[in-house]
Design an enzyme around this catalytic site. Structure first.
Site, PDB file in Angstrom:
ATOM      1  N   HIS A 185       0.726  -1.126  -0.008  1.00 67.79           N
ATOM      2  CA  HIS A 185      -0.268   0.159   0.151  1.00 67.79           C
ATOM      3  C   HIS A 185       0.881   1.144  -0.037  1.00 67.79           C
ATOM      4  O   HIS A 185       0.437   2.331  -0.393  1.00 67.79           O
ATOM      5  CB  HIS A 185      -1.122  -0.081   0.989  1.00 67.79           C
ATOM      6  CG  HIS A 185      -2.080  -0.988   0.633  1.00 67.79           C
ATOM      7  ND1 HIS A 185      -2.124  -2.240   0.866  1.00 67.79           N
ATOM      8  CD2 HIS A 185      -3.218  -0.781  -0.120  1.00 67.79           C
ATOM      9  CE1 HIS A 185      -3.369  -2.931   0.239  1.00 67.79           C
ATOM     10  NE2 HIS A 185      -3.720  -2.046  -0.314  1.00 67.79           N
ATOM     11  N   CYS A 483      -7.614  -3.695 -12.584  1.00 70.39           N
ATOM     12  CA  CYS A 483      -7.501  -2.427 -11.747  1.00 70.39           C
ATOM     13  C   CYS A 483      -6.533  -2.738 -10.840  1.00 70.39           C
ATOM     14  O   CYS A 483      -6.012  -1.792  -9.776  1.00 70.39           O
ATOM     15  CB  CYS A 483      -8.781  -2.033 -10.996  1.00 70.39           C
ATOM     16  SG  CYS A 483      -9.403  -3.378  -9.986  1.00 70.39           S
TER      17      CYS A 483
HETATM   18  C1  PEP Z   1      -5.819  -5.731  -6.306  1.00 73.45           C
HETATM   19  O1  PEP Z   1      -5.740  -6.688  -5.375  1.00 73.45           O
HETATM   20  O2  PEP Z   1      -5.104  -6.026  -7.213  1.00 73.45           O
HETATM   21  C2  PEP Z   1      -6.490  -4.449  -6.054  1.00 73.45           C
HETATM   22  C3  PEP Z   1      -6.664  -3.766  -7.169  1.00 73.45           C
HETATM   23  O3  PEP Z   1      -6.998  -4.146  -4.785  1.00 73.45           O
HETATM   24  P1  PEP Z   1      -6.145  -3.864  -3.628  1.00 73.45           P
HETATM   25  O4  PEP Z   1      -4.562  -3.581  -3.990  1.00 73.45           O
HETATM   26  O5  PEP Z   1      -6.893  -2.551  -3.138  1.00 73.45           O
HETATM   27  O6  PEP Z   1      -6.199  -5.017  -2.393  1.00 73.45           O
END
Ligand code: PEP
Ligand code: MG
Length: 557
Positions: A185, A483
């Protein structure tokens, strides 16, 4: 010669500035000093608490929304006269100031925790006040993100999601962390804010504060004490990057006009201007859990409605895909926490939380439906961490019962990709979360920088799961988005298009690189690159094979 550290470049761009480390909570030395003037010691202890109150009030004034409320409430606690009285009493009786503060706040903490409910939720505020006051008394830096009054390069072991809630993008020139992977993150936040970042960078956390650093978030390099020539080179690359960002406009299209929607990943209202500036066609992923990372109690439906409406209105009619709360594992939310789990990433996170906290999802869906009505926005809603078709069906039904007509699910668990056809039958669209899909396919923690080679989005096994999902979407005639961070790699974006993905969603600054990559190739070229990458045995071979296929087709056209 300048010393160079190397890590993984996870957010493009470059910057130079003085290093400042994330403050860690102070530890009291083993031996408590003997106090000779207990009255003076008591005054020192109380003054530290007052200074912390003052500091928190200042930050509250500079923040807005929920963060401002929390900081103001914490400032009031620091200024509580009963707390000052207790500290004064302990120090007056001979305790050293820092020890008196620690003990008084620990007693208060125990009282609040015993009281339960809302008061117990404030206990962490007391820890923060104690840490800050003790740091002041010991002459150590304040814990958390520094606010020195000038711009700096932030250094840390790793950033917790809660640290990032108070990060001021105007003051942080670049981020360098010792740990963290390309889809951690820290990486996602930095990309969203357009802050150059290098993660998994050994030696970063021990660089001395004040060292001049030049950070290249594309190359993954950090130069200590750069020469004037190196600084000039960095400035040139920065100008080039900024020019590319300014030049890229318009909807996503291949050279022969095949549309691929270019969307943005965002975490809150503050990111909306960047979406508009990047001329994205909408939002492909609103990570709603990012809105409430610093909340101890569940935000009310009314509050959620207002926050969603602010984002939707800012998008001026562009499509917005809202993901319901993806709490748990690497994104803990205090109000949606569960018993400590041995393997939280494999535990009750995302949609699975509904079994423990059934009201959470309904409150969110209702707030979203009302915000959609308030603004007339084009809202799509999707659920994270779906594994089986029954979960997709239950979610879609729930969303529709709240008046949200377009309900989709994320494909981020291998089981969901393998059964994509059955899942997509239950939903209106799917969006592939390659960050988690990599993590679960390769059994490799996405936070672990040392596992980055397994988490490489060019891994052929990952590409095959994406291809299966895209095929299912094509057969059903329903949209399939990507995404995860994979969508922001320009060459991979071409391959994903060739695999049949219909939209790509990424941090806003990445759109400037992906848009021209699509526009430079026909759909047939994208398909040839996809076939070449799929047939490769390793990520490097997949990259090389895709580039070679594009070059080959270029020479023939
Ligand atoms: C993913 O897991 O690729 C995603 C877009 O969600 P996050 O990164 O928020 O877990
Ligand atoms: Mg995910």
């Amino acid at each position: 010669m300048s010393a160079e550290l190397r890590g993984l470049g996870v957010s493009a761009g470059s910057a130079a500035g003085p290093a400042l480390r994330l403050g860690t909570p102070p530890k009291l030395p083993a031996a408590e000093p003997v106090v000779t003037d207990s009255q003076a010691e008591a005054e020192r202890a109380v003054a530290a608490l007052e200074a912390v109150g003052e500091f928190l009030r200042g930050r509250a004034e500079a923040a807005d929304g929920a963060a401002a409320e929390i900081l103001a409430a914490e400032a009031m606690m620091a200024g509580d006269p009963a707390l000052a009285g207790k500290v004064r009493g302990l120090a007056g009786a001979g305790r050293a100031a820092a020890w008196a503060v620690r003990e008084a706040l620990a007693d208060y903490r125990a009282m609040l925790t015993a009281a339960g409910g809302y008061l117990a939720e404030r206990a962490a505020d007391l820890d923060d006040i104690a840490d800050r006051a003790v740091a002041l008394l010991l002459g150590e830096p304040m814990p958390g993100i520094p606010s020195p009054g000038y711009s700096f390069v932030l250094l840390a072991e790793e950033l917790a999601p809660a640290d990032t809630a108070t990060l001021d993008p105007a003051a942080v020139l670049a981020i360098v962390t010792e740990r963290g992977g390309p889809t951690s993150h820290t990486a996602i936040l930095a990309k969203t804010l357009g802050i150059p970042a290098v993660v998994s960078c050994p030696g970063a956390a021990s660089v001395a504060d004040g060292t001049m650093l030049a950070v290249d978030g594309s190359a993954g390099t950090v130069l200590a004490e750069p020469s004037p020539r190196q600084l000039a080179e960095l400035a040139r690359r920065r100008a080039e990057h900024a020019a590319r960002l300014r030049a890229a406009r318009g909807p996503g299209r291949t050279r022969d006009g095949h549309p691929v929607k270019l969307l943005a990943n965002i975490g809150g209202p503050a990111d909306v201007p960047a979406v508009i500036a990047a001329d994205a066609e909408g939002v492909g992923l609103l990570r709603t859990e990012f809105l409430f990372l610093d909340r101890r109690d569940e935000p009310s439906g009314e509050e959620q409605r207002a926050t969603y409406a602010e984002i939707l209105a800012g998008m001026r009619g562009r499509k917005v895909v809202v993901r319901t709360l993806d709490a748990g594992a690497d994104k803990p939310l205090a109000f949606a926490s569960q018993e400590a789990e041995p393997n939280p990433a494999l535990g009750i996170r995302g949609l699975r939380l509904g079994a423990l906290l059934p009201g959470l999802l309904d409150t969110q869906l209702e707030a979203l439906a009302l915000a959609a009505k308030d603004t007339g926005a084009d809202v799509w809603v999707m659920a994270p961490m779906v594994s089986v078709p029954a979960e997709a069906a239950a979610f879609a039904e729930r969303a529709r019962s709240h008046g949200l007509p377009l309900a989709g699910v994320m494909i981020e668990v291998p089981a969901a990709a393998l059964c994509a056809a059955a899942i997509i039958e239950q939903a209106d669209f799917v969006s592939i979360g390659t960050n988690d899909l990599s993590q679960y396919t390769f059994a490799a923690d996405r936070q672990a920088g040392e596992l980055a080679p397994l988490l490489d989005p060019w891994q052929p096994a990952l590409l095959r799961l994406i291809a299966m999902t895209a095929d299912a979407g094509r057969t059903a005639g329903k949209p399939v988005s990507v995404c995860g961070e994979a969508a922001s790699d320009p060459l991979l974006a071409v391959v994903l298009t060739g695999l049949g993905v219909t939209s790509l969603s990424m941090a806003p600054p990445a759109l400037a690189e992906v848009r021209p990559a699509l526009a430079g190739h026909t759909l047939a070229q994208c398909e040839a690159a996809a076939a070449a990458a799929l047939a490769a045995a390793t990520p490097d071979q997949a990259r090389t094979a895709a580039s070679a296929a594009l070059a080959d087709q270029d020479s023939r056209s």
